[in-house]
Design a protein around this motif. Structure first.
Motif, PDB file in Angstrom:
ATOM      1  N   UNK A 137      27.438  16.081  84.812  1.00 40.09           N
ATOM      2  CA  UNK A 137      28.730  15.644  85.317  1.00 40.09           C
ATOM      3  C   UNK A 137      29.813  15.661  84.243  1.00 40.09           C
ATOM      4  N   UNK A 138      29.467  15.201  83.031  1.00 39.13           N
ATOM      5  CA  UNK A 138      30.451  15.200  81.948  1.00 39.13           C
ATOM      6  C   UNK A 138      30.838  16.625  81.554  1.00 39.13           C
ATOM      7  N   UNK A 139      29.838  17.519  81.450  1.00 43.17           N
ATOM      8  CA  UNK A 139      30.138  18.918  81.086  1.00 43.17           C
ATOM      9  C   UNK A 139      30.984  19.580  82.170  1.00 43.17           C
ATOM     10  N   UNK A 140      30.660  19.308  83.439  1.00 41.81           N
ATOM     11  CA  UNK A 140      31.409  19.924  84.520  1.00 41.81           C
ATOM     12  C   UNK A 140      32.869  19.465  84.508  1.00 41.81           C
ATOM     13  N   UNK A 172      29.676  26.816  88.353  1.00 46.67           N
ATOM     14  CA  UNK A 172      28.791  25.949  87.576  1.00 46.67           C
ATOM     15  C   UNK A 172      27.331  26.401  87.595  1.00 46.67           C
ATOM     16  N   UNK A 173      27.060  27.576  88.214  1.00 50.31           N
ATOM     17  CA  UNK A 173      25.668  28.010  88.317  1.00 50.31           C
ATOM     18  C   UNK A 173      25.038  28.214  86.940  1.00 50.31           C
ATOM     19  N   UNK A 174      25.803  28.833  86.007  1.00 52.50           N
ATOM     20  CA  UNK A 174      25.269  29.039  84.671  1.00 52.50           C
ATOM     21  C   UNK A 174      24.956  27.727  83.966  1.00 52.50           C
ATOM     22  N   UNK A 179      21.302  26.339  82.609  1.00 46.00           N
ATOM     23  CA  UNK A 179      21.113  25.907  81.218  1.00 46.00           C
ATOM     24  C   UNK A 179      20.608  24.468  81.143  1.00 46.00           C
ATOM     25  N   UNK A 180      21.199  23.589  81.980  1.00 41.14           N
ATOM     26  CA  UNK A 180      20.748  22.194  81.969  1.00 41.14           C
ATOM     27  C   UNK A 180      19.326  22.069  82.507  1.00 41.14           C
ATOM     28  N   UNK A 181      18.974  22.897  83.492  1.00 43.76           N
ATOM     29  CA  UNK A 181      17.599  22.872  83.997  1.00 43.76           C
ATOM     30  C   UNK A 181      16.615  23.283  82.907  1.00 43.76           C
TER      31      UNK A 181
END
Length: 459
Positions: free
Chosen positions: A30-33, A175-177, A181-183
């Motif tokens: 959420x913060x990165x988005x 935000x797919x990338x 990456x977070x996954x």
């Protein structure tokens, strides 16, 4: 819901850590988005708004804006250029592309706040394909930048009386990338954190399982090895405390047995002396009554000592033919003239302490003979167990007292009087023996009057 949750300590800790990691990564996403949205606004949306506002103000001021003016088909008109922003007579953005609503809202708000006239605002995000002929006229560096960014933002703003202002700029992908990456980061965290956690949990739970197994199998007075002290210091302390407690319990029970032996000897000696002394009594009725009282006191003493020593029996557990054991008890009652019947039953093998179980069955039959004048005994074999039923046609027991009669020294004066004898320990001792064998005992009133006492034992 609880049945789907892990029941072990290691599993619950691993699940808790996994959920904590997931929540932390969700907050991180959420913060990165939000940061990505803010960066995209500063790098893309704000400059696009500034350029559109500047173009509209130049058109309103009548200043020359060198841009190509095209008709609806994109043909004709004097050509005037002004960088990447163009003025056309019709909306040039093709349908079917995803809009950028935040850019539309930002443009609309800025133009409204500045009081600049405007009509419709249309945006679209288009994937960049370097082989597309549309990009053939693009400068090489711009095309490389768009390819690296991954998408192109198209903006069209309707200016009343002038046409449509259009421009294009680079647009970061969705935000797919970031999600992928977070996954991947979360998976790496799980591997790095959960594998050592599972190892530590196993190091803790393995000695705890050994401790639980030793506690379940603990039998006071039986020789057993102390539980090995291993694992973390806290677990070692628990195991050491358990070993010390077991030793203290065994010592106390040994002392209790010595004390009970002394009490039994000290009580039986004067009773034996009294039994000898009453032989000098001339009255036969008085002598018989006194002998009966002494015999009752001896039986009471035997029951008390047996109940107190239960669980410390010196008799080993053996494989027993239960049908033969019950038949032997019934024959004992027949020998003294009691009306006791036994239904024929096949051989049934069970593991138990035979002398104790014989005493439990004898107590139930003795109660039936005392209070009903006879007993009917039968064996049943429900799945996985065996049941010994002792039935009588006596007065029965009130429904609310069926459990209370198992308490020591309980007497139900409404249905059983003192003339029938008994001191309230027979059923208590029978229940203690059956429970020690891993079974259960149940009393139920019989249809047509009487009582059914059922001993259920595991096969």
């Amino acid at each position: 819901m609880r049945r789907f949750l892990p029941s072990s300590l290691t599993g619950q800790i691993a699940l808790l850590v996994a959920l904590a990691l997931f929540v932390a990564q969700a907050i991180n996403f959420g913060l990165i988005f939000r940061e990505r949205q803010a960066l995209r606004f500063n790098q893309v949306t704000a400059p696009a708004i500034t350029r559109v506002v500047d173009a509209i103000e130049r058109l309103r001021a009548g200043r020359t804006l060198v841009i190509p003016r095209l008709d609806r088909r994109g043909e004709g008109g004097p050509e005037r250029r002004g960088g990447r922003i163009e003025l056309v007579s019709a909306n040039p953005i093709p349908t079917g592309l995803a809009p950028a609503r935040d850019v539309e809202d930002g443009l609309r708000t800025a133009l409204t706040d500045l009081g600049l006239p405007h009509g419709r605002i249309v945006t679209a995000v288009r994937e960049v394909d370097p082989s597309d002929p549309r990009f053939a006229a693009y400068p090489r560096k711009r095309l490389e930048r768009l390819t690296r960014i991954g998408a192109e933002l198209l903006i069209a703003v309707e200016v009343p009386g002038e046409g449509w202002l259009t421009l294009s700029t680079g647009w970061q992908r969705g935000a797919q990338g970031i999600v992928w990456r977070l996954a991947a980061q979360t998976l790496i965290f799980y591997i790095i954190v959960l594998i050592p956690l599972l190892w530590v949990g196993r190091r803790i739970t393995k000695p705890l399982k050994s401790l639980a197994s030793a506690a379940r199998e603990f039998r006071p007075g039986e020789e057993g090895q102390p539980v090995e002290e291993r694992g973390p210091d806290d677990v070692r302390a628990v195991i050491a405390a358990y070993n010390g407690m077991g030793a203290r319990v065994t010592a106390m029970l040994d002392e209790k047995d010595r004390m009970l032996g002394a009490i039994g000897h000290d009580l039986r000696t004067p009773l034996a002396a009294l039994r000898v002394r009453i032989e000098s009594v001339d009255d036969d009725a008085d002598r018989a009554r006194m002998a009966e009282i002494i015999d009752e006191m001896n039986r009471m003493l035997d029951d008390i000592l047996s109940l107190a020593r239960l669980g410390r029996s010196s008799e080993p557990v053996t494989d027993v033919d239960l049908a033969a054991l019950v038949d032997a008890v019934v024959e004992d009652f027949r020998d003294i003239g009691a009306t006791v019947t036994l239904e024929d039953s096949p051989r049934i093998r069970a593991r138990m302490r035979p002398a104790l179980m014989r005493r439990a069955v004898r107590n139930l039959i003795e109660n039936a003979v005392k209070y009903a004048g006879g007993a009917e005994v039968r064996l049943n074999t429900p799945p996985g167990s065996v049941a010994i039923e002792v039935c009588d046609r006596g007065p029965g027991i009130p429904q609310d007292k069926l459990d209370a009669v198992f308490d020591p020294f309980t007497r139900l004066e409404t249905s059983r009087n003192r003339d029938t004898g008994g001191i309230g320990l027979g059923l208590s001792l029978a229940r203690a023996i059956v429970r020690e064998a891993g079974g259960s005992i149940l009393l139920a009133n019989r249809d047509g009057g009487g009582l059914i006492a059922t001993i259920t034992l595991p096969r």
